[in-house]
Design an enzyme around this catalytic site. Structure first.
Site, PDB file in Angstrom:
ATOM      1  N   TYR A 197       0.775  -1.246   0.000  1.00  0.00           N
ATOM      2  CA  TYR A 197       0.000   0.000   0.000  1.00  0.00           C
ATOM      3  C   TYR A 197       0.808   1.299   0.000  1.00  0.00           C
ATOM      4  CZ  TYR A 197      -4.023  -2.984   0.574  1.00  0.00           C
ATOM      5  OH  TYR A 197      -4.995  -3.936   0.367  1.00  0.00           O
ATOM      6  N   PHE A 239     -10.304  -4.274  11.115  1.00  0.00           N
ATOM      7  CA  PHE A 239     -11.317  -4.207  10.051  1.00  0.00           C
ATOM      8  C   PHE A 239     -10.774  -4.720   8.725  1.00  0.00           C
ATOM      9  CE2 PHE A 239      -9.636  -0.339   7.960  1.00  0.00           C
ATOM     10  CZ  PHE A 239      -8.860   0.204   8.957  1.00  0.00           C
TER      11      PHE A 239
HETATM   12  C1  LIG Z   1      -2.735  -7.962  -2.913  1.00  0.00           C
HETATM   13  C2  LIG Z   1      -3.600  -8.183  -4.139  1.00  0.00           C
HETATM   14  C3  LIG Z   1      -4.980  -7.578  -3.914  1.00  0.00           C
HETATM   15  C4  LIG Z   1      -2.919  -7.489  -5.346  1.00  0.00           C
HETATM   16  O1  LIG Z   1      -3.794  -7.500  -6.459  1.00  0.00           O
HETATM   17  P1  LIG Z   1      -3.232  -7.414  -7.970  1.00  0.00           P
HETATM   18  O2  LIG Z   1      -4.402  -7.171  -8.863  1.00  0.00           O
HETATM   19  O3  LIG Z   1      -2.360  -8.564  -8.231  1.00  0.00           O
HETATM   20  O4  LIG Z   1      -2.365  -6.089  -7.906  1.00  0.00           O
HETATM   21  P2  LIG Z   1      -1.974  -5.175  -9.163  1.00  0.00           P
HETATM   22  O5  LIG Z   1      -1.633  -6.049 -10.334  1.00  0.00           O
HETATM   23  O6  LIG Z   1      -3.005  -4.133  -9.420  1.00  0.00           O
HETATM   24  O7  LIG Z   1      -0.671  -4.519  -8.607  1.00  0.00           O
HETATM   25  C5  LIG Z   1      -0.598  -3.163  -8.263  1.00  0.00           C
HETATM   26  C6  LIG Z   1       0.803  -2.900  -7.806  1.00  0.00           C
HETATM   27  O8  LIG Z   1       1.006  -3.513  -6.534  1.00  0.00           O
HETATM   28  C7  LIG Z   1       2.082  -4.444  -6.578  1.00  0.00           C
HETATM   29  N1  LIG Z   1       1.685  -5.556  -5.728  1.00  0.00           N
HETATM   30  C8  LIG Z   1       0.512  -6.210  -5.779  1.00  0.00           C
HETATM   31  N2  LIG Z   1       0.476  -7.141  -4.812  1.00  0.00           N
HETATM   32  C9  LIG Z   1       1.638  -7.065  -4.144  1.00  0.00           C
HETATM   33  C10 LIG Z   1       2.180  -7.767  -3.054  1.00  0.00           C
HETATM   34  N3  LIG Z   1       1.497  -8.752  -2.444  1.00  0.00           N
HETATM   35  N4  LIG Z   1       3.401  -7.413  -2.616  1.00  0.00           N
HETATM   36  C11 LIG Z   1       4.089  -6.425  -3.230  1.00  0.00           C
HETATM   37  N5  LIG Z   1       3.607  -5.720  -4.272  1.00  0.00           N
HETATM   38  C12 LIG Z   1       2.398  -6.040  -4.727  1.00  0.00           C
HETATM   39  C13 LIG Z   1       2.214  -4.809  -8.024  1.00  0.00           C
HETATM   40  O9  LIG Z   1       3.509  -5.256  -8.325  1.00  0.00           O
HETATM   41  C14 LIG Z   1       1.861  -3.499  -8.711  1.00  0.00           C
HETATM   42  O10 LIG Z   1       2.976  -2.634  -8.658  1.00  0.00           O
HETATM   43  P3  LIG Z   1       3.106  -1.342  -9.612  1.00  0.00           P
HETATM   44  O11 LIG Z   1       1.760  -1.060 -10.203  1.00  0.00           O
HETATM   45  O12 LIG Z   1       3.530  -0.273  -8.688  1.00  0.00           O
HETATM   46  O13 LIG Z   1       4.113  -1.731 -10.615  1.00  0.00           O
HETATM   47  C15 LIG Z   1      -3.718  -9.696  -4.472  1.00  0.00           C
HETATM   48  O14 LIG Z   1      -2.433 -10.223  -4.594  1.00  0.00           O
HETATM   49  C16 LIG Z   1      -4.473 -10.480  -3.425  1.00  0.00           C
HETATM   50  O15 LIG Z   1      -5.703 -10.615  -3.534  1.00  0.00           O
HETATM   51  N6  LIG Z   1      -3.770 -11.019  -2.401  1.00  0.00           N
HETATM   52  C17 LIG Z   1      -4.370 -11.878  -1.371  1.00  0.00           C
HETATM   53  C18 LIG Z   1      -5.338 -11.109  -0.492  1.00  0.00           C
HETATM   54  C19 LIG Z   1      -4.682  -9.915   0.136  1.00  0.00           C
HETATM   55  O16 LIG Z   1      -3.603  -9.984   0.703  1.00  0.00           O
HETATM   56  N7  LIG Z   1      -5.357  -8.759   0.042  1.00  0.00           N
HETATM   57  C20 LIG Z   1      -4.911  -7.506   0.606  1.00  0.00           C
HETATM   58  C21 LIG Z   1      -5.607  -7.334   1.911  1.00  0.00           C
HETATM   59  S1  LIG Z   1      -5.016  -5.950   2.831  1.00  0.00           S
END
Ligand SMILES: CC(C)(COP(=O)(O)OP(=O)(O)OC[C@H]1O[C@@H](n2cnc3c(N)ncnc32)[C@H](O)[C@@H]1OP(=O)(O)O)[C@@H](O)C(=O)NCCC(=O)NCCS
Length: 415
Positions: free
Chosen positions: A140, A415
Site C-alpha cells: 500500500y 477491520f
Molecule cells: C494484494 C492483491 C490484492 C494485489 O492485487 P493485484 O491485482 O495482483 O495487484 P496489481 O496487479 O493491481 O498490482 C498493483 C501494484 O502492486 C504491486 N503488488 C501487488 N500485490 C503485491 C504484493 N502482495 N506485494 C508487493 N507488491 C504487490 C504490483 O507489483 C503493482 O505494482 P506497480 O503497479 O507499482 O508496478 C492480491 O495479490 C491479493 O488478492 N492477495 C491476497 C489477499 C490480500 O492480501 N489482500 C490484501 C488485503 S489488505
C-alpha cells in the site's frame, strides 16, 4: 528447436461496478478464494448488517460487460469510521477493507484500477484521510499509505509477574456476562476513543457483530470472559491445554482502571501465561511490575495505515504539541493531490492552506505524512529514511516536536 514463449497480451482493464445487496454470497466466495479460506452461511449472515453495498466496488472481466452475474475478479470496500486525532478532534474516515483479486488474475493491474476508482470516490466525498490494515507490508505504500499505528505482542509468565511494592491496587473490577458486557462496553470504549489518537469509532451494528464470539473463531479456546471496571474493561479467553489467558481486548480510560484490570488478569490461578497481541508500545504495565522484563515482547507489528487525501483538512483538524509555522511540500505520485501547504498550528488549533509561492520548505512524501498525522512516528526518523527532506535542521526539529502526541496512537478495532 526451442521457441521462447509468446509474450502475454497486455490485459485489458477490468470493468468496475458498485456491489448490490445480492452480491454478498458471491463476494464471500471470491474473498474466501483470495485469502484462502471458506466462509460459512453463518459467517455471511453475521456480516450482512455491516455490508453497505454502495461502499463496495467489484471488478469483472470486460467481456462480461455489465452482467451482474459474471465472475468477480476483484473486490474492495470500506467501512465508515470516525478517527481521533491528537488533541481529541475527530475526522470521518473510510476504512478500506475486503481487498482481494482472484488468484487467476493477479499482477494484471486489477488492484491498481480498483484503488484509483475507490480513492477518487473518497476524494469526491470530501474524506480527508483513508485508513486500512495491510495483509502484506509491500502493497500500500505505492497508493500513498504510511504506517500510522504500531503495537506489540507480549507474553507474561504470570507466576513471575509480581507487582512492585506500592504499585496501585485500586480494585473495582467485576466479572460480567456477555449480555451485560454488550450494555456496558460501548460507553467505556467511546470515552477511551476520545483520548487516544488513531482510535476508531464503533457503531451499534459494529458492536453487535463484535460481540458475536462464534465458536469457529475461538481457535479451540473458551468463549470470551469479560472484566469490567467503571473506567475500563478487558475481554479474554482461556486456552486450557496451554494454560494461557489470551487477552482479546483491554481498554482503560484511567490509569486506575488499567492497573485494576491487570491485577485481576495477572492473578488468574491455573493460568501460566497471559498473552496480549495488541499491547501498545507505550503501555505502562511493565513499570507496575517488580521486574519490568516480565512483559516480554514477542513481536512488533504495524496496525493501521493512513493515507491523507486532503492535506489542509487533515492537518488543520489535529492539535500540535508545540507552536509550528512551516511550509510542507507534499509529494503524492498516486493521486497527485500534493503541492505546497503552509501549516500554522499549536496546542489550541491549526490552519493549513495551499500555497502557490516558492521558498524554503520541508519536502515530505504523502506516506510519511500518514505516519505523522496521528503522532505515531517521529519526523526525524522518517527524515533519516529520506521520506522528509529539508535544508533547515531547525524546521525539521520543530516539525518533529510539534507532530508528537501525548501518547502513541492505537486504532483499537480490526477491520
Ligand atoms: C494484494 C492483491 C490484492 C494485489 O492485487 P493485484 O491485482 O495482483 O495487484 P496489481 O496487479 O493491481 O498490482 C498493483 C501494484 O502492486 C504491486 N503488488 C501487488 N500485490 C503485491 C504484493 N502482495 N506485494 C508487493 N507488491 C504487490 C504490483 O507489483 C503493482 O505494482 P506497480 O503497479 O507499482 O508496478 C492480491 O495479490 C491479493 O488478492 N492477495 C491476497 C489477499 C490480500 O492480501 N489482500 C490484501 C488485503 S489488505
Amino acid at each position: 528447436m526451442l521457441h521462447p514463449p509468446a509474450p502475454r497480451e497486455r490485459p485489458t482493464p477490468p470493468t468496475l461496478r458498485r456491489a448490490t445487496a445480492d452480491d454478498l454470497t458471491a463476494m464471500a466466495t471470491a474473498d474466501g478464494r483470495g485469502f484462502g479460506m471458506h466462509y460459512t452461511d453463518t459467517d455471511i449472515e453475521d456480516f450482512r448488517p455491516l455490508f453497505d453495498p454502495d461502499r463496495f466496488l467489484l471488478a469483472q472481466d470486460p467481456a462480461d460487460g455489465a452482467k451482474q452475474d459474471g465472475p468477480i475478479l476483484g473486490i474492495t470496500g470500506s467501512f465508515p469510521f470516525d478517527v481521533t486525532l491528537p488533541g481529541g478532534t475527530t475526522l470521518p474516515a473510510p476504512g478500506v477493507t475486503w481487498v482481494s483479486v482472484a488468484v487467476t488474475h493477479r499482477r494484471q493491474g486489477i488492484l491498481r484500477a480498483m484503488m484509483e476508482e475507490q480513492h477518487r470516490g473518497f476524494v469526491a466525498d470530501a474524506s480527508a484521510v483513508s485508513l486500512l490494515t495491510a495483509s502484506e507490508g509491500a502493497i500500500y505504500g505505492r497508493f500513498g499509505y504510511g504506517i500510522a499505528t504500531v503495537h506489540r505482542c507480549v507474553e507474561i509468565s504470570r507466576r513471575r509477574a509480581a507487582f512492585r511494592p506500592g504499585a496501585p491496587d485500586p480494585g473495582g473490577v467485576r466479572q460480567v456476562d456477555p449480555h451485560e458486557a454488550r450494555l456496558l462496553l460501548p460507553d467505556i470504549h467511546r470515552r477511551w476513543s476520545a483520548l487516544v489518537p488513531g482510535a476508531l469509532s464503533r457503531s451499534e451494528t459494529w458492536w453487535d457483530n463484535h460481540m458475536l464470539d462464534r465458536e469457529s473463531r475461538r481457535g479451540g479456546a473458551t468463549a470470551l470472559f469479560y472484566l469490567v471496571h467503571d473506567d475500563g474493561y478487558a475481554s479474554y479467553r482461556i486456552e486450557r491445554g496451554d494454560r494461557t489467558c489470551q487477552v482479546a481486548e483491554l481498554v482503560s480510560v484511567t490509569e486506575e482502571a488499567h492497573a485494576a484490570l491487570w491485577r485481576v488478569l495477572l492473578s488468574l490461578d491455573l493460568v501460566e501465561t497471559v498473552a496480549r497481541w495488541s499491547h501498545p508500545l507505550d503501555d505502562p504495565l511493565q513499570y507496575l511490575l517488580a521486574d519490568p522484563r516480565q512483559v516480554r515482547t514477542t513481536r512488533i507489528r504495524d496496525g493501521m495505515w493512513a493515507r491523507i487525501l486532503d492535506v489542509p483538512a487533515a492537518l488543520s483538524a489535529r492539535r500540535y504539541a508545540a507552536e509550528l509555522d512551516v511550509v510542507l511540500d507534499v509529494h503524492d505520485p498516486f493521486l497527485e493531490l500534493g503541492g505546497r501547504f503552509r501549516l500554522r498550528g499549536g496546542p489550541d488549533g491549526a490552519r493549513c492552506e495551499r500555497l502557490d509561492a516558492g521558498g524554503p520548505s520541508v519536502a515530505v512524501d504523502v506516506t510519511a505524512l500518514g505516519s505523522l498525522l496521528f503522532g505515531g512516528e517521529r519526523a526525524v526518523t522518517l527524515a533519516r529514511a529520506g521520506l522528509l527532506e529539508t535544508d533547515d535542521p531547525g524546521a525539521l526539529r520543530r516539525v518533529d516536536t510539534a507532530f508528537l502526541a501525548d501518547r502513541l496512537p492505537q486504532h483499537g478495532t480490526e477491520f
